[in-house]
Design a protein around this motif. Structure first.
Motif, mmCIF file in Angstrom:
data_model
loop_
_atom_site.group_PDB
_atom_site.id
_atom_site.type_symbol
_atom_site.label_atom_id
_atom_site.label_comp_id
_atom_site.label_asym_id
_atom_site.label_seq_id
_atom_site.Cartn_x
_atom_site.Cartn_y
_atom_site.Cartn_z
ATOM 1 N N UNK A 207 -0.316 -8.681 -3.749
ATOM 2 C CA UNK A 207 0.709 -7.657 -4.464
ATOM 3 C C UNK A 207 1.300 -8.213 -5.556
ATOM 4 N N UNK A 208 2.059 -9.521 -5.211
ATOM 5 C CA UNK A 208 2.747 -10.328 -6.246
ATOM 6 C C UNK A 208 1.671 -10.490 -7.464
ATOM 7 N N UNK A 209 0.633 -11.155 -7.338
ATOM 8 C CA UNK A 209 -0.491 -11.412 -8.243
ATOM 9 C C UNK A 209 -0.921 -10.439 -9.028
ATOM 10 N N UNK A 210 -1.422 -9.390 -8.318
ATOM 11 C CA UNK A 210 -2.110 -8.251 -9.158
ATOM 12 C C UNK A 210 -1.256 -7.422 -9.518
ATOM 13 N N UNK A 211 -0.105 -7.008 -8.751
ATOM 14 C CA UNK A 211 0.848 -5.936 -9.288
ATOM 15 C C UNK A 211 2.264 -6.276 -9.952
ATOM 16 N N UNK A 212 2.186 -7.658 -10.339
ATOM 17 C CA UNK A 212 3.057 -8.405 -11.095
ATOM 18 C C UNK A 212 2.730 -9.459 -12.068
ATOM 19 N N UNK B 75 10.647 -10.162 2.200
ATOM 20 C CA UNK B 75 10.095 -8.963 1.710
ATOM 21 C C UNK B 75 9.048 -8.555 2.081
ATOM 22 N N UNK B 76 8.922 -6.953 1.945
ATOM 23 C CA UNK B 76 7.754 -6.418 2.586
ATOM 24 C C UNK B 76 6.590 -6.182 1.565
ATOM 25 N N UNK B 77 6.007 -7.291 1.087
ATOM 26 C CA UNK B 77 4.910 -7.278 0.305
ATOM 27 C C UNK B 77 3.966 -8.667 0.310
ATOM 28 N N UNK B 78 2.941 -8.684 -0.076
ATOM 29 C CA UNK B 78 1.958 -9.641 0.096
ATOM 30 C C UNK B 78 1.751 -10.429 -1.325
ATOM 31 N N UNK C 293 10.274 -3.875 -4.629
ATOM 32 C CA UNK C 293 10.141 -2.677 -5.881
ATOM 33 C C UNK C 293 9.584 -2.918 -6.941
ATOM 34 N N UNK C 294 9.396 -4.252 -7.301
ATOM 35 C CA UNK C 294 8.474 -4.462 -8.538
ATOM 36 C C UNK C 294 7.178 -5.059 -8.205
ATOM 37 N N UNK C 295 6.558 -4.887 -7.036
ATOM 38 C CA UNK C 295 5.005 -5.074 -6.900
ATOM 39 C C UNK C 295 4.668 -3.724 -6.324
ATOM 40 N N UNK C 296 5.120 -3.510 -5.008
ATOM 41 C CA UNK C 296 4.648 -2.074 -4.451
ATOM 42 C C UNK C 296 5.042 -0.851 -5.195
ATOM 43 N N UNK C 297 6.197 -1.029 -5.843
ATOM 44 C CA UNK C 297 6.825 0.066 -6.437
ATOM 45 C C UNK C 297 5.848 0.640 -7.611
#
Length: 292
Positions: free
Chosen positions: A231-236, A225-228, A148-152
């Protein structure tokens, strides 16, 4: 309970920033590793309480335990050194340079990441019996947080990135207030209460803390969790770090420094008999004669 006046605890804040700037590499890494480990144990506790009780408020109440303990033990967080360390340079302390500030920030980031990642791995092991069983309710909750706090955020594009950055700013506005609150008193109970208030607020409102996220997202990846990682580095993580830097420095450190350390002379008092002299202590120009 004790209370230290703002002029005094801000002077101590500058002195603390100077001390951290010149701490050895070994000690900086150890203190930042342990600081993140204690903080993220508190985050694991909060997620566990929120998940098992269905009450996020109760989880937020207990989250500050790790934060309080790490500062009582003299450890470090990136969010705190963002706020404290630059003022050794601004106050023109001997040997203090911006290169040294960047060095300290980089070392604390590395130490925090290692400490948070260690707790993430250990918690993933405990929640899956050494990765031999699927994650239970708490493990699934950690994975859902990561999604929710990356892909979201990514689903909202630029608006999501802006929201993430602003939540990082608001987070360290509160967390650095808690860091400074450690200096507002001299006894342990007073320190704990003062630190608890802003940290509880940040966690319950769902703001983004770069060090807490160093635990939440790696543990989410380990637990399915369904994210990469990207995703974690760029979107959080990276936008959160930038937001934390701005929040702590602009909304906590600079206002305190400018108004309680480098104050301007008091305005002349005007009474029935005309202008009078300002009180000497209040009129001291701390820009030309800094305290501490």
């Amino acid at each position: 309970m004790s209370y230290v006046m703002p002029q005094d605890f801000v002077s101590q804040m500058v002195a603390t920033g100077e001390k951290k700037l010149f701490t050895s590499t070994r000690d900086t890494l150890i203190r930042s590793f342990m600081g993140a480990a204690l903080l993220t144990m508190g985050a694991a506790l909060a997620v566990t309480i929120s998940t098992t009780t269905g009450n996020p408020l109760l989880g937020a109440v207990f989250f500050p335990i790790g934060f309080i303990m790490l500062y009582l033990m003299g450890y470090d967080l990136l969010t705190g050194v963002f706020t404290m360390v630059p003022f050794a340079v601004l106050a023109r302390r001997p040997g203090a340079t911006w290169r040294g500030v960047w060095r300290t920030w980089g070392l604390v980031f590395c130490g925090n990441f290692a400490g948070a990642l260690t707790v993430a791995v250990l918690m993933a092991i405990t929640l899956t019996y050494g990765f031999s069983t699927p994650p239970g309710e708490i493990g699934q909750a950690l994975g859902a947080i990561g999604e929710s706090r990356t892909v979201g955020y990514a689903e909202h594009g630029a608006a999501g990135m802006l929201t993430l950055f602003v939540r990082g700013v608001l987070c360290n506005w509160m967390v650095s207030t808690g860091v400074v609150a450690f200096l507002m008193s001299k006894d342990t109970i007073s320190k704990a209460i003062a630190m608890w208030m802003p940290v509880f607020l940040f966690f319950y409102l769902g703001f983004e803390h770069s060090v807490v996220n160093m635990f939440l997202f790696p543990s989410g990846l380990l637990l399915g969790g369904d994210f990469t990682l990207v995703d974690y580095l760029v979107w959080n993580e990276l936008p959160t770090v930038l937001g934390n830097l701005v929040g702590g420095l602009v909304f906590v450190g600079l206002p305190l420094y400018l108004t309680h350390y480098r104050t301007r002379p008091e305005r002349l008092r005007v009474g029935p008999e005309g202008p009078g002299e300002p009180v000497k202590a209040a009129a001291e120009d701390r820009f030309s004669t800094p305290v501490g």
